[in-house]
Each structure stands twice: as structure tokens, then as C-alpha cells.
Design a protein around this motif. Sequence first.
Motif, PDB file in Angstrom:
ATOM      1  N   LEU A  24      39.441 -32.272 -34.273  1.00  0.00           N
ATOM      2  CA  LEU A  24      41.254 -32.627 -34.731  1.00  0.00           C
ATOM      3  C   LEU A  24      41.931 -32.836 -33.800  1.00  0.00           C
ATOM      4  CD1 LEU A  24      40.589 -28.618 -35.653  1.00  0.00           C
ATOM      5  CD2 LEU A  24      40.259 -31.009 -37.272  1.00  0.00           C
ATOM      6  N   GLY A  25      42.240 -34.279 -35.400  1.00  0.00           N
ATOM      7  CA  GLY A  25      43.165 -34.728 -35.251  1.00  0.00           C
ATOM      8  C   GLY A  25      43.801 -33.120 -35.955  1.00  0.00           C
ATOM      9  N   THR A  26      45.762 -33.859 -35.715  1.00  0.00           N
ATOM     10  CA  THR A  26      46.838 -33.355 -35.962  1.00  0.00           C
ATOM     11  C   THR A  26      46.435 -32.638 -37.723  1.00  0.00           C
ATOM     12  OG1 THR A  26      48.541 -34.673 -34.820  1.00  0.00           O
ATOM     13  CG2 THR A  26      49.008 -33.201 -36.536  1.00  0.00           C
ATOM     14  N   SER A  39      48.405 -18.664 -46.119  1.00  0.00           N
ATOM     15  CA  SER A  39      48.738 -19.663 -45.339  1.00  0.00           C
ATOM     16  C   SER A  39      47.874 -20.586 -45.995  1.00  0.00           C
ATOM     17  CB  SER A  39      48.575 -19.267 -43.407  1.00  0.00           C
ATOM     18  OG  SER A  39      47.275 -18.694 -43.304  1.00  0.00           O
ATOM     19  N   SER A  40      48.002 -21.610 -45.075  1.00  0.00           N
ATOM     20  CA  SER A  40      47.805 -22.547 -45.672  1.00  0.00           C
ATOM     21  C   SER A  40      47.321 -23.969 -44.637  1.00  0.00           C
ATOM     22  CB  SER A  40      47.753 -23.185 -47.003  1.00  0.00           C
ATOM     23  OG  SER A  40      47.231 -24.826 -47.228  1.00  0.00           O
ATOM     24  N   ARG A  41      46.267 -24.342 -44.222  1.00  0.00           N
ATOM     25  CA  ARG A  41      45.935 -25.466 -42.796  1.00  0.00           C
ATOM     26  C   ARG A  41      45.341 -26.832 -43.973  1.00  0.00           C
ATOM     27  NH1 ARG A  41      41.460 -25.134 -38.676  1.00  0.00           N
ATOM     28  NH2 ARG A  41      43.044 -25.703 -36.637  1.00  0.00           N
ATOM     29  N   PHE A  42      46.076 -27.993 -42.830  1.00  0.00           N
ATOM     30  CA  PHE A  42      45.423 -28.844 -42.886  1.00  0.00           C
ATOM     31  C   PHE A  42      45.580 -29.989 -42.253  1.00  0.00           C
ATOM     32  CE2 PHE A  42      49.961 -27.735 -44.677  1.00  0.00           C
ATOM     33  CZ  PHE A  42      50.725 -28.554 -44.255  1.00  0.00           C
ATOM     34  N   SER A  43      45.204 -31.060 -43.156  1.00  0.00           N
ATOM     35  CA  SER A  43      45.143 -32.568 -42.068  1.00  0.00           C
ATOM     36  C   SER A  43      46.587 -32.887 -42.173  1.00  0.00           C
ATOM     37  CB  SER A  43      43.447 -33.499 -41.809  1.00  0.00           C
ATOM     38  OG  SER A  43      44.788 -34.653 -41.161  1.00  0.00           O
ATOM     39  N   VAL A  52      38.103 -29.832 -45.707  1.00  0.00           N
ATOM     40  CA  VAL A  52      37.688 -30.765 -44.865  1.00  0.00           C
ATOM     41  C   VAL A  52      38.091 -30.598 -43.375  1.00  0.00           C
ATOM     42  CG1 VAL A  52      36.176 -31.564 -46.560  1.00  0.00           C
ATOM     43  CG2 VAL A  52      38.394 -32.803 -45.437  1.00  0.00           C
ATOM     44  N   GLN A  53      37.865 -30.931 -42.621  1.00  0.00           N
ATOM     45  CA  GLN A  53      38.508 -30.804 -41.188  1.00  0.00           C
ATOM     46  C   GLN A  53      38.842 -32.377 -40.937  1.00  0.00           C
ATOM     47  OE1 GLN A  53      36.845 -28.781 -38.279  1.00  0.00           O
ATOM     48  NE2 GLN A  53      38.208 -26.735 -39.041  1.00  0.00           N
TER      49      GLN A  53
END
Length: 711
Positions: free
Chosen positions: A699-701, A171-175, A211-212
Motif C-alpha cells: 500500500l502507498g500512503t 470512519s473512512s479509509r482512502f488513498s 480500491v487500494q
Amino acid sequence: MLKTSLCLLSVAVSACAIADENSKNKYSVDQLEHVIVSGSRIFESIDEVPASITVINQQQIQQHLKVNPELSSLLAQMVPGLAPSTGSSSNSGQTLRGRAPLVMIDGVPQSTPLRNGSLGIKTLDASAIARIEVIKGATSIYGNGAAGGIINYITKQAKSDGQPEGEISISSRFSAVKLDESAGARISAAINGGLDKFSYLISASYEQNGVQRDSKGDILGLQYGLSDSETQNYFTKLSYDFDDDKQLEFSYNFYSSQQKTDLGDVTGDGNIGEKTYAIHVPKELQKPGKPQGPEGNVNITLKYLDYALFDNTQMTLDLYKQNIENVFFFSTNLANLDDGYSGGQSVIKSDKLGARATFNSQFDFDNLTTTLIYGIDALNDKTSQPLVDGRIWVPEMNMDSVAGFLQTKWVINDDIILKAGVRKESIDLTVADYQTLKLCRTATQCSVPLSVRGDTINYDATTYNAGIKYNLSPAFSPFFSYSQGSDISDIGILLRAATVNDIALIQTQASIIDNYEVGFTSQFDDLRFELAAYKSTSELGTSNKFNDVTGVYEPIRAPQKIWGFEGLVNYAITPQLKLVATYSYVEGKDTQADEYLGAKQISPPKATANLAWQASDDIALTFSYLYVGDRKRFDKNEQGQYVGDQGPVSSYDIVNLSGQYQITPQWSSYFGVENLFNSDYYPARAQSYTYGGYNIKGLGTTATLGAKYQF
């Protein structure tokens, strides 16, 4: 050490039964959803426990993993009574009913209570966990450190039947606010199988965060931050069945999670609403020292189970060894310019060697079933907190502990459950001569170093528990419980802030926590209610107060009272649509000064809702909601500022969404969205902690996209 060594040899191994789906017990696979092991160290039905408990099952873990892989976020969402997530690698302030919980993996303690750095929740990847059991309220069933209760991660079990099976997930997680540099990658894999009497489970996970970013697209501040962090977890469980009743099990867990970044903080002032955020800076402006986070924590456990030692007696023995090194961020508060130190970076080191033996004997009479749970525990725990530069902030504390316990349970007419137990513990804590550090917050605001004579401190405590539950009807099952916990946690913070020259003069006495709880459960077809009210008291709590002269937060040992209530609703609206909602409220005071306790212990009110919808055979969606209320108990000081952990908390709410699509029997895809509506907020800890660098936005969306292959 001699006392513990003899005990380790005599018992050979320790006793903490784990939730083994394949073990030879009286519960079927379906019933295991209603069985726990953490409350009394044996398998027992939830309906026979006179206390509040929360069990997070595999499906709930997997649903939340799509939104956020951090266990602190999962626990905050699912456990009433647990403070909101900090949104960071630290669980400081995330207490359970206002006190520190003992975090365990299969009964092996992960917390470091002698110097509680509040990093115990982040010790295992969620992909290795089968279920999580949370027992609330002070307890001594597992020894020191469980002032607020127990959080026990029950790992997945090796299967001894059928062909090998496994899964791979990527998976990948991103802003979703600002994609730039935010994309991360995660991969996890597991294989599970058996051959004749041998079975195995091997799992591994690796995650690299980008980066978050907050709701405005700015990078979150670095203090306990997760931006650019690299997390690895390798878990193995091997099992051998000698026959139908005897089993030997070995498990190994390696976990590391460190922030490796070229970012630097732009520190804002929380008292005037300025956030702390991160930007790219030249190397000379980056934080020096080692990457912060667990550097490579290792757990090794060897367990032997005999389900029929005698006709009516089972036995569990296990031996565990643990090595922990948790690295903290570089702080200028650890400066001493006279000796050339512009700051410092501390490391909590803890080495544990423990053994437990538990026996479980059951006797059946007319309309009465009696269970006796008894055994012995032994533990050697060496914990210290040096600085990376070689200075010693907290000297090594060498704890030897031996305890015997007896827990009894009587089930009368299948509907009245009586419980009573006692634990006798003897602890020797040895500290050599040491010197406190000179630490300077400013050039003129320095602590005074002091030579302190060491000693061996002896603690002997006998704690009791008793409870009753009456399963009057499915619609009303009331319970009452009283439990005690003996707690010598965070001795290290007392030692490093010593103001006397002899350890015997420091207030290192153990706290005895008395916990009272009353509640009930109600079941109406597809609707279940749980409600509980509680109070806990201790003659010696540990809080702190800022010393304006030295710039040090000094510990205060004072009596405390904490109280609150919590509720849960579990409603199967239809077979495809299920709702779980919770509410919790906690408050506490220093009863000697008649002052409210700060946010390190007391969290604001919290409500959650989780709605799971099986839209079709192939499509599932989950909505989750978190509400954190106001808590504004403190006034500003004479300089017009809030201090310590006394900042006011204003309410906020967060909505998450996740879903899964089963493409084929082997392939599935999934997504998750955290903070769906891009709320602009500070987490509760960021609002209440006025210490430098904590005022970091939430955290934003943030979105997750992934796929899983099962074979």
C-alpha cells in the motif's frame, strides 16, 4: 464418529477458559493485564509461565485499528516471531517461528489444519476483541494444528453491573496518493449491559473498501486482494449467573469478507521486477466465479463455568459448533480443457463439532502451591476442498479426535515455577475412495488423474511438556521449556497430489514437533527486557517441489530444523511516553537435503517500534515503525529464474502515524496514516513467492478519518 459422539455426550461441553474481566478469580482488574489463559487453559500470571508469550491489550488494538483494520497487520507489528503481514486477506507465509499457528476465538479453533488455506487470522473484526494472547512454540494443549503456537482472540465480555453502555464508530479509509475510487466506509457499534443475573454484549461492524493503491497510485493486484471488499461481523455474548460461582454463557459469531469487484489483473513477471496491478476491464475479462473470501463463517459456543465445584476445584465445560466456507480466487492452473474447464475456483469447507471439559484443582502447602489442570477433549472435523464447478479437488476428510490431558504446576517459595504435562490423543481420519483431478498448467503440462482407495487412518500420539522459571529477582527471571506438538495438518494437500493408488501408501504420518526454548525477562523500574532463543525439530515436515512435467507442486515429507531468537523492550520513558520495540530472527533447513526452507515457512528478520505519546488529557499520538530485512538464500534455476517460494527478499521499512482527540467525554475523533512516507516496496511474500499473481506492491500512503460516540 461413534467414539467422538459418545465423548460429546459424556462431557456435554468443552473447556477453554476465556479472559473474563468480571469472573470470580483471584486477580484484580489491574492485575488482569498480566494474566493469560491460553497457555494452560486457566487463569495464570504471566510471571508463572516458563515460555515466550505476547499479550496485545485493548489500547494497542484500538491504536492500530486507526491505521489498518486487518488483524494480520496488527499481529505482525506487535508479535516478535510472527512473519510480516502479507497485506492481503491470506496469511500464507505469515508463520509463527517458522511453523503454522493455531488461530482461535475464545479457545475455539478457526484454522482448518486438515487443509490449511492460511485464512484463519481473518475470522473476526478487531472491534469485538478485548485482547489477543500469543503463545509461541509447538504445543498440543488445544490439539491438532498448533505446530507454531497459538493465537487466541479473547472477545469482549458482557458486563452484569451498571446501566447499559455502548459506542458507535464511523470512519473512512482512502488513498492519499490518488483519491479516485479509493474511499471506503466503516461503521461499528456495540451495546453492553445487564439486568439482575443476566448480561449481554451485542456488537456489529460493516466495512466497504474502495480500491487500494500503491505508492504510484496504481490499484493493487486482486490475488487475495482487499480492493472493493465487503466485510461484515456480528457478534453476541449472553451470560447468566446462577449464583456467585456458577455461570452459563452463550456466544455467536458471524463473519464474512468478500471481494466484489469489476477489476481485472494486469499480470507482471516478478523475475524481471514487473508488478501485478489491477484495472477496470469489460465483464468478459473479469475473473469468473464467486467473490473470493470467507462466505459467511459461523461460530456458536455454549459454556458453563463453576468456580467452586469443590473447595479447591474449578470446572469449565463448553460445546462449540463451527461452519466455515472460504472461497479462493479463480485460477487457470485448475484448467482441464479436455473436459471444458478453462480454470477453476476452490472452496475450503470445514464443519466442526467439539467439546472440552477442564478441571483445575489447587493445593496449598508450606512454601508450595500445586495446581493440577486436567480434562478431556473431543472433536469431529469434516473438511474438504471442492471446486465451485462441482469437481472434487480434496475429498472430504472426516476426523474424530479424543484426547485426555494433565498439566501440573508447582510454585515453590513464590519464585520457582515448575511445569510438566502430558496429552494422550487418539485420532481416526476417514477418507472415502476418490480420484485426483487432471489439472493443466499448459496444454502439454498436465497432472495424471489417479483413482485412490480410501481408508481410515489411525493416529495415536502422546506428547509431553516441561518447563522451569526462576523469578530470581525483577532484574533477572530465566526460564527453560520443552514442549511437543502432534501435527497432522494439511493432509488435504497430500491427498490431492497423490501419486499412488492407495491412501495407506501416501505419507500421511503425523509430525511430532520438539520445541526447545530458553530465555529471560528483566524489569528495571520502568524498563522491561525479554529475550528468548529457540529450536524446533520434526522428523516429517511438509514442503513442496515443482514438477516440470505435470506442472504441479508436489509435497515433500522431510525432516526439518528451525531455529531463531527474538527480543522485546518495553520502556515507559515518562508517564506520558511509552516505547515498545521488538526484533526477531528465524531460520530453517530441510536437514535431509541440507537445504534452506522457503518463504512459506521462513520469514526475513523483522524489527518493530511503537511509540505512544499521551500529549495531554485529550490528545494522544502513536508512531509505529516496521523494518523487514534481507533474506537471499536461493539461486536461480537453469532457466535463470527463481522458483516456488525461493525469491530473494530485499529490505524495506514502513512508518505509520495515528492520533485521537477527546472532544467531550462522549465524543472523540481520530486519524491514522499507513505508510506515512509513501515507501515504494513489495511485501516480503510478494518478493519471495514466484507463483503467478503474487508480485503485488504494498500500500502507498493511506489515510483514515473517523469519529466515535460513547454512551
